[in-house]
Design a protein around this motif. Structure first.
Motif, mmCIF file in Angstrom:
data_model
loop_
_atom_site.group_PDB
_atom_site.id
_atom_site.type_symbol
_atom_site.label_atom_id
_atom_site.label_comp_id
_atom_site.label_asym_id
_atom_site.label_seq_id
_atom_site.Cartn_x
_atom_site.Cartn_y
_atom_site.Cartn_z
ATOM 1 N N ILE A 94 -13.038 15.458 5.487
ATOM 2 C CA ILE A 94 -11.706 14.945 5.847
ATOM 3 C C ILE A 94 -11.371 13.860 4.835
ATOM 4 O O ILE A 94 -12.238 13.058 4.476
ATOM 5 C CB ILE A 94 -11.683 14.315 7.262
ATOM 6 C CG1 ILE A 94 -12.035 15.347 8.340
ATOM 7 C CG2 ILE A 94 -10.301 13.685 7.563
ATOM 8 C CD1 ILE A 94 -12.158 14.769 9.757
ATOM 9 N N GLY A 95 -10.108 13.818 4.422
ATOM 10 C CA GLY A 95 -9.757 12.691 3.553
ATOM 11 C C GLY A 95 -8.501 12.893 2.750
ATOM 12 O O GLY A 95 -7.637 13.694 3.089
ATOM 13 N N LEU A 96 -8.444 12.119 1.666
ATOM 14 C CA LEU A 96 -7.235 11.987 0.856
ATOM 15 C C LEU A 96 -7.501 12.506 -0.545
ATOM 16 O O LEU A 96 -8.607 12.325 -1.076
ATOM 17 C CB LEU A 96 -6.839 10.506 0.787
ATOM 18 C CG LEU A 96 -6.633 9.844 2.151
ATOM 19 C CD1 LEU A 96 -6.685 8.321 2.018
ATOM 20 C CD2 LEU A 96 -5.313 10.287 2.778
ATOM 21 N N HIS A 97 -6.477 13.133 -1.124
ATOM 22 C CA HIS A 97 -6.677 13.767 -2.427
ATOM 23 C C HIS A 97 -5.368 13.767 -3.206
ATOM 24 O O HIS A 97 -4.295 13.916 -2.605
ATOM 25 C CB HIS A 97 -7.155 15.213 -2.199
ATOM 26 C CG HIS A 97 -7.460 15.951 -3.448
ATOM 27 N ND1 HIS A 97 -8.468 15.572 -4.310
ATOM 28 C CD2 HIS A 97 -6.889 17.045 -3.999
ATOM 29 C CE1 HIS A 97 -8.501 16.408 -5.340
ATOM 30 N NE2 HIS A 97 -7.547 17.310 -5.163
ATOM 31 N N ILE A 98 -5.481 13.603 -4.513
ATOM 32 C CA ILE A 98 -4.306 13.758 -5.376
ATOM 33 C C ILE A 98 -4.343 15.186 -5.924
ATOM 34 O O ILE A 98 -5.236 15.511 -6.717
ATOM 35 C CB ILE A 98 -4.319 12.733 -6.534
ATOM 36 C CG1 ILE A 98 -4.345 11.307 -5.972
ATOM 37 C CG2 ILE A 98 -3.103 12.936 -7.429
ATOM 38 C CD1 ILE A 98 -4.439 10.211 -7.032
ATOM 39 N N PRO A 99 -3.437 16.046 -5.467
ATOM 40 C CA PRO A 99 -3.505 17.451 -5.889
ATOM 41 C C PRO A 99 -3.256 17.591 -7.390
ATOM 42 O O PRO A 99 -2.470 16.835 -7.968
ATOM 43 C CB PRO A 99 -2.377 18.138 -5.107
ATOM 44 C CG PRO A 99 -1.921 17.170 -4.088
ATOM 45 C CD PRO A 99 -2.309 15.805 -4.555
ATOM 46 N N ALA A 133 -8.207 8.043 8.411
ATOM 47 C CA ALA A 133 -7.946 8.147 6.969
ATOM 48 C C ALA A 133 -6.519 7.682 6.645
ATOM 49 O O ALA A 133 -6.290 7.044 5.616
ATOM 50 C CB ALA A 133 -8.169 9.579 6.492
ATOM 51 N N LEU A 134 -5.579 7.983 7.533
ATOM 52 C CA LEU A 134 -4.193 7.532 7.320
ATOM 53 C C LEU A 134 -4.104 6.006 7.376
ATOM 54 O O LEU A 134 -3.358 5.397 6.604
ATOM 55 C CB LEU A 134 -3.267 8.110 8.396
ATOM 56 C CG LEU A 134 -2.686 9.510 8.193
ATOM 57 C CD1 LEU A 134 -1.702 9.820 9.312
ATOM 58 C CD2 LEU A 134 -2.015 9.651 6.827
ATOM 59 N N GLU A 135 -4.862 5.417 8.281
ATOM 60 C CA GLU A 135 -4.874 3.940 8.373
ATOM 61 C C GLU A 135 -5.326 3.337 7.044
ATOM 62 O O GLU A 135 -4.730 2.387 6.531
ATOM 63 C CB GLU A 135 -5.839 3.484 9.466
ATOM 64 C CG GLU A 135 -5.192 3.391 10.833
ATOM 65 C CD GLU A 135 -6.234 3.123 11.923
ATOM 66 O OE1 GLU A 135 -5.985 3.556 13.049
ATOM 67 O OE2 GLU A 135 -7.292 2.525 11.620
ATOM 68 N N VAL A 136 -6.391 3.902 6.487
ATOM 69 C CA VAL A 136 -6.895 3.422 5.199
ATOM 70 C C VAL A 136 -5.846 3.660 4.106
ATOM 71 O O VAL A 136 -5.623 2.808 3.239
ATOM 72 C CB VAL A 136 -8.238 4.120 4.870
ATOM 73 C CG1 VAL A 136 -8.647 3.904 3.415
ATOM 74 C CG2 VAL A 136 -9.330 3.623 5.804
ATOM 75 N N ALA A 137 -5.185 4.828 4.166
ATOM 76 C CA ALA A 137 -4.176 5.169 3.149
ATOM 77 C C ALA A 137 -3.065 4.118 3.104
ATOM 78 O O ALA A 137 -2.652 3.697 2.020
ATOM 79 C CB ALA A 137 -3.580 6.547 3.449
ATOM 80 N N PHE A 138 -2.597 3.698 4.253
ATOM 81 C CA PHE A 138 -1.453 2.781 4.277
ATOM 82 C C PHE A 138 -1.888 1.310 4.174
ATOM 83 O O PHE A 138 -1.294 0.539 3.444
ATOM 84 C CB PHE A 138 -0.609 3.017 5.534
ATOM 85 C CG PHE A 138 0.060 4.374 5.526
ATOM 86 C CD1 PHE A 138 0.808 4.772 4.434
ATOM 87 C CD2 PHE A 138 -0.070 5.256 6.582
ATOM 88 C CE1 PHE A 138 1.422 6.024 4.389
ATOM 89 C CE2 PHE A 138 0.533 6.505 6.558
ATOM 90 C CZ PHE A 138 1.281 6.887 5.451
#
Ligand SMILES: CC(C)(COP(=O)(O)OP(=O)(O)OC[C@H]1O[C@@H](n2cnc3c(N)ncnc32)[C@H](O)[C@@H]1OP(=O)(O)O)[C@@H](O)C(=O)NCCC(=O)NCCS
Length: 184
Positions: free
Chosen positions: A83-88, A121-126
């Motif tokens: 699960i997580g964040l990625h720059i496509p 993950a969204l919390e960390v993103a913002f």
């Protein structure tokens, strides 16, 4: 967009989102070889392809501090998925962007893990990475993934788009796009 000189890890009530370890490679390869888990991807992955993906996630977390994390159960220590964040990298019509994504072993579906990990993950993103917006996209047929997008408060764009990395006559071509902005 902030980066960090150390791997960020996230603990939720039930999950640990963390940097990849060698012990994750075997369960990740099993998950990526499962035709049900990969039914909305072009094909299941070989062990080599799966290892390459895990190593790429690991090196991007080393580079930026954040990324697509390995997910472990806090209670059992079992590998749950990613699960997580990625720059496509694909030339998406709405690029540049940061996407949120998830892929769990089938035995871990139906527990709310994807939703729980994605909210964290969204919390960390913002809060920490200081992003203004996060997107998510999936094949229009992938209703389980779309349901996660809805549960975490993302909103669907009116138009679908043809994924540039998928042939236009492939049944997986059309994708829905969801967005969420920084909550003030
Ligand atoms: C997409 C995917 C992660 C969704 O998994 P999921 O288990 O449906 O989603 P969650 O982990 O958020 O769990 C939600 C389900 O758990 C249930 N649930 C059980 N206990 C729960 C709890 N404590 N909290 C929240 N939900 C709970 C929910 O009711 C829901 O069930 P439902 O779908 O029958 O309504 C999973 O199907 C998957 O890995 N698919 C393959 C990879 C993939 O397609 N990834 C997306 C590519 S874009």
């Amino acid at each position: 967009m902030k980066t960090f000189p150390f791997p960020v890890s996230i603990r939720t009530t039930r999950l640990h989102l963390r940097q990849w370890q060698d012990k994750d490679l075997a369960p990740f390869a099993a998950l990526n070889a499962d035709p049900e888990v990969t039914q909305f991807f072009p094909a299941p992955l070989t062990q080599e392809q799966s290892n390459t993906m895990a190593r790429r996630c690991q090196s991007l977390i080393d580079e930026r501090g954040w990324g697509l994390w390995a997910v472990e159960s806090l209670q059992s220590k079992a590998f749950v998925g990613m699960i997580g964040l990625h720059i496509p990298t694909a030339p998406l019509p709405f690029a540049p962007c940061v996407e949120i994504g998830w892929r769990l072993g089938k035995e871990h579906w139906g527990n709310g893990y994807a939703t729980e990990g994605a909210i964290a993950a969204l919390e960390v993103a913002f809060r920490d990475i200081e992003l203004e917006e996060v997107v998510a996209f999936t094949s229009v047929h992938n209703t389980k993934s779309e349901a996660v997008m809805q549960r975490i408060g993302m909103k669907r764009d009116e138009h679908t788009f043809a994924h540039p990395a998928v042939s236009s006559d492939n049944w997986l071509s059309q994708h829905c796009l969801y967005r969420i902005g920084k909550q003030v």
